[in-house]
Design a protein around this motif. Structure first.
Motif, PDB file in Angstrom:
ATOM      1  N   ALA A   1       0.826  -1.205   0.000  1.00  0.00           N
ATOM      2  CA  ALA A   1       0.000   0.000   0.000  1.00  0.00           C
ATOM      3  C   ALA A   1       0.862   1.256   0.000  1.00  0.00           C
ATOM      4  O   ALA A   1       0.598   2.204  -0.764  1.00  0.00           O
ATOM      5  CB  ALA A   1      -0.928  -0.009   1.214  1.00  0.00           C
ATOM      6  N   MET A   2       1.889   1.284   0.830  1.00  0.00           N
ATOM      7  CA  MET A   2       2.767   2.448   0.899  1.00  0.00           C
ATOM      8  C   MET A   2       3.482   2.677  -0.429  1.00  0.00           C
ATOM      9  O   MET A   2       3.613   3.807  -0.900  1.00  0.00           O
ATOM     10  CB  MET A   2       3.780   2.275   2.036  1.00  0.00           C
ATOM     11  CG  MET A   2       3.158   2.262   3.421  1.00  0.00           C
ATOM     12  SD  MET A   2       2.343   3.827   3.839  1.00  0.00           S
ATOM     13  CE  MET A   2       3.759   4.931   3.869  1.00  0.00           C
TER      14      MET A   2
ATOM     15  N   GLY B   1      -5.337   7.576   2.884  1.00  0.00           N
ATOM     16  CA  GLY B   1      -4.087   6.846   2.971  1.00  0.00           C
ATOM     17  C   GLY B   1      -4.280   5.480   3.608  1.00  0.00           C
ATOM     18  O   GLY B   1      -5.398   5.057   3.893  1.00  0.00           O
ATOM     19  N   PHE B   2      -3.172   4.782   3.822  1.00  0.00           N
ATOM     20  CA  PHE B   2      -3.253   3.473   4.466  1.00  0.00           C
ATOM     21  C   PHE B   2      -3.259   3.631   5.979  1.00  0.00           C
ATOM     22  O   PHE B   2      -4.097   3.061   6.672  1.00  0.00           O
ATOM     23  CB  PHE B   2      -2.069   2.607   4.032  1.00  0.00           C
ATOM     24  CG  PHE B   2      -2.123   1.205   4.538  1.00  0.00           C
ATOM     25  CD1 PHE B   2      -2.985   0.279   3.962  1.00  0.00           C
ATOM     26  CD2 PHE B   2      -1.326   0.788   5.597  1.00  0.00           C
ATOM     27  CE1 PHE B   2      -3.052  -1.034   4.432  1.00  0.00           C
ATOM     28  CE2 PHE B   2      -1.373  -0.514   6.067  1.00  0.00           C
ATOM     29  CZ  PHE B   2      -2.240  -1.429   5.482  1.00  0.00           C
ATOM     30  N   ASN B   3      -2.323   4.423   6.499  1.00  0.00           N
ATOM     31  CA  ASN B   3      -2.277   4.719   7.943  1.00  0.00           C
ATOM     32  C   ASN B   3      -2.996   6.029   8.244  1.00  0.00           C
ATOM     33  O   ASN B   3      -3.825   6.099   9.132  1.00  0.00           O
ATOM     34  CB  ASN B   3      -0.825   4.802   8.414  1.00  0.00           C
ATOM     35  CG  ASN B   3      -0.088   3.494   8.211  1.00  0.00           C
ATOM     36  OD1 ASN B   3      -0.460   2.476   8.776  1.00  0.00           O
ATOM     37  ND2 ASN B   3       0.952   3.508   7.396  1.00  0.00           N
TER      38      ASN B   3
ATOM     39  N   GLY C   1      -6.887   6.307   8.674  1.00  0.00           N
ATOM     40  CA  GLY C   1      -6.327   5.476   7.623  1.00  0.00           C
ATOM     41  C   GLY C   1      -7.303   4.390   7.174  1.00  0.00           C
ATOM     42  O   GLY C   1      -8.185   3.964   7.920  1.00  0.00           O
ATOM     43  N   CYS C   2      -7.131   3.917   5.925  1.00  0.00           N
ATOM     44  CA  CYS C   2      -8.038   2.919   5.370  1.00  0.00           C
ATOM     45  C   CYS C   2      -7.891   1.560   6.052  1.00  0.00           C
ATOM     46  O   CYS C   2      -8.836   0.766   6.054  1.00  0.00           O
ATOM     47  CB  CYS C   2      -7.793   2.773   3.868  1.00  0.00           C
ATOM     48  SG  CYS C   2      -8.316   4.241   2.937  1.00  0.00           S
ATOM     49  N   LEU C   3      -6.721   1.267   6.630  1.00  0.00           N
ATOM     50  CA  LEU C   3      -6.557   0.016   7.360  1.00  0.00           C
ATOM     51  C   LEU C   3      -7.521  -0.026   8.534  1.00  0.00           C
ATOM     52  O   LEU C   3      -8.223  -1.019   8.751  1.00  0.00           O
ATOM     53  CB  LEU C   3      -5.121  -0.145   7.848  1.00  0.00           C
ATOM     54  CG  LEU C   3      -4.865  -1.354   8.767  1.00  0.00           C
ATOM     55  CD1 LEU C   3      -5.169  -2.655   8.033  1.00  0.00           C
ATOM     56  CD2 LEU C   3      -3.428  -1.352   9.279  1.00  0.00           C
ATOM     57  N   HIS C   4      -7.558   1.052   9.304  1.00  0.00           N
ATOM     58  CA  HIS C   4      -8.462   1.131  10.451  1.00  0.00           C
ATOM     59  C   HIS C   4      -9.918   1.072   9.992  1.00  0.00           C
ATOM     60  O   HIS C   4     -10.739   0.360  10.596  1.00  0.00           O
ATOM     61  CB  HIS C   4      -8.217   2.433  11.217  1.00  0.00           C
ATOM     62  CG  HIS C   4      -9.191   2.656  12.349  1.00  0.00           C
ATOM     63  ND1 HIS C   4      -9.107   1.988  13.538  1.00  0.00           N
ATOM     64  CD2 HIS C   4     -10.286   3.469  12.438  1.00  0.00           C
ATOM     65  CE1 HIS C   4     -10.084   2.374  14.336  1.00  0.00           C
ATOM     66  NE2 HIS C   4     -10.820   3.262  13.694  1.00  0.00           N
ATOM     67  N   ALA C   5     -10.241   1.784   8.908  1.00  0.00           N
ATOM     68  CA  ALA C   5     -11.616   1.802   8.405  1.00  0.00           C
ATOM     69  C   ALA C   5     -12.047   0.410   7.943  1.00  0.00           C
ATOM     70  O   ALA C   5     -13.184  -0.013   8.170  1.00  0.00           O
ATOM     71  CB  ALA C   5     -11.737   2.801   7.255  1.00  0.00           C
TER      72      ALA C   5
END
Length: 225
Positions: free
Chosen positions: A110-111, A139-141, A180-184
């Motif tokens: 992702a980064m 973003g990711f984070n 971040g999208c990871l958390h979502a």
């Protein structure tokens, strides 16, 4: 037949993704926006769909021709697939470190895509924009994932999806409510875990039924001969 149908669906989706990704993004974005990541695995869908289609055809052909060899091969392949799925589920549930390793690899990808490919690759940019818009994330984070990106170095601004006014902005205008999208995505999974589990359970039941039918036919053919 159920395996053939599943394989045909996956094959069709995979071909659709690779041939006309734009229409796929529009349709999937309207129907189930949280599954936009499927566009990343077009070739995987084609490969798995072809495999399942061949397996289903093998099982049907074996039953029509009463071929013990084809039925046995079908049974072994289906059993192997079922064991792999169960083993994978057990590993994920029993060892949280596996999930951490997966997330770490996902983070690296992702980064890299955000820093190097965002805005450079049209399909990838569309995926990220749709994902961030529908999941209401950045973003990711978080938004700082764009700080060293090609996009920021080119425009000296952050993407509009991260901003309060829905247009490229500076750091002071970032929407602080967007994480971040990871958390979502983790929040989404926690809310829809039962649906995911139900789908997995349904697939397992179909595989067990296919194995039972193929073995029943195999035994009957053996008895008749």
């Amino acid at each position: 037949m159920s395996i053939q149908l599943g394989g045909l669906v996956l094959l069709g989706v995979g071909i659709w993704v690779k041939v006309d990704s734009t229409s796929f993004v529009k349709v999937l974005g309207e129907a189930t926006p949280h599954l936009m990541q499927l566009i990343n695995v077009g070739y995987l869908c084609i490969a798995v769909g072809t495999f399942l289609l061949l397996m289903g055809f093998m099982g049907c052909w074996g039953s029509v021709k009463e071929s013990k060899c084809l039925l046995l091969v079908f049974f072994v392949f289906t059993l192997t697939l079922f064991i792999v799925e169960v083993a994978g589920a057990v590993v994920v549930l029993a060892f949280s470190s596996v999930a951490d390793i997966f997330i770490e690899h996902l983070k690296k990808w992702a980064m890299k895509s955000l820093e190097e490919d965002y805005e450079r690759q049209e399909d990838l940019t569309a995926i990220w924009n749709t994902t961030m818009k529908e999941l209401k994330c950045c973003g990711f984070n978080n938004y700082t994932d764009f700080s060293n990106s090609y996009f920021y170095q080119t425009h000296m601004e952050y993407p509009s999806v991260c901003c309060l006014d829905d247009k490229p902005c500076q750091e002071s205008e970032i929407d602080s409510n967007k994480q971040g999208c990871l958390h979502a995505f983790q929040v989404f999974l926690s809310k829809n875990g039962k649906i995911v589990g139900g789908v997995a359970l349904g697939i397992g039941v179909l595989e067990l039924a296919a194995m039972a039918v193929s073995m029943n036919l195999y035994c009957k053919i053996g008895t008749a001969s």
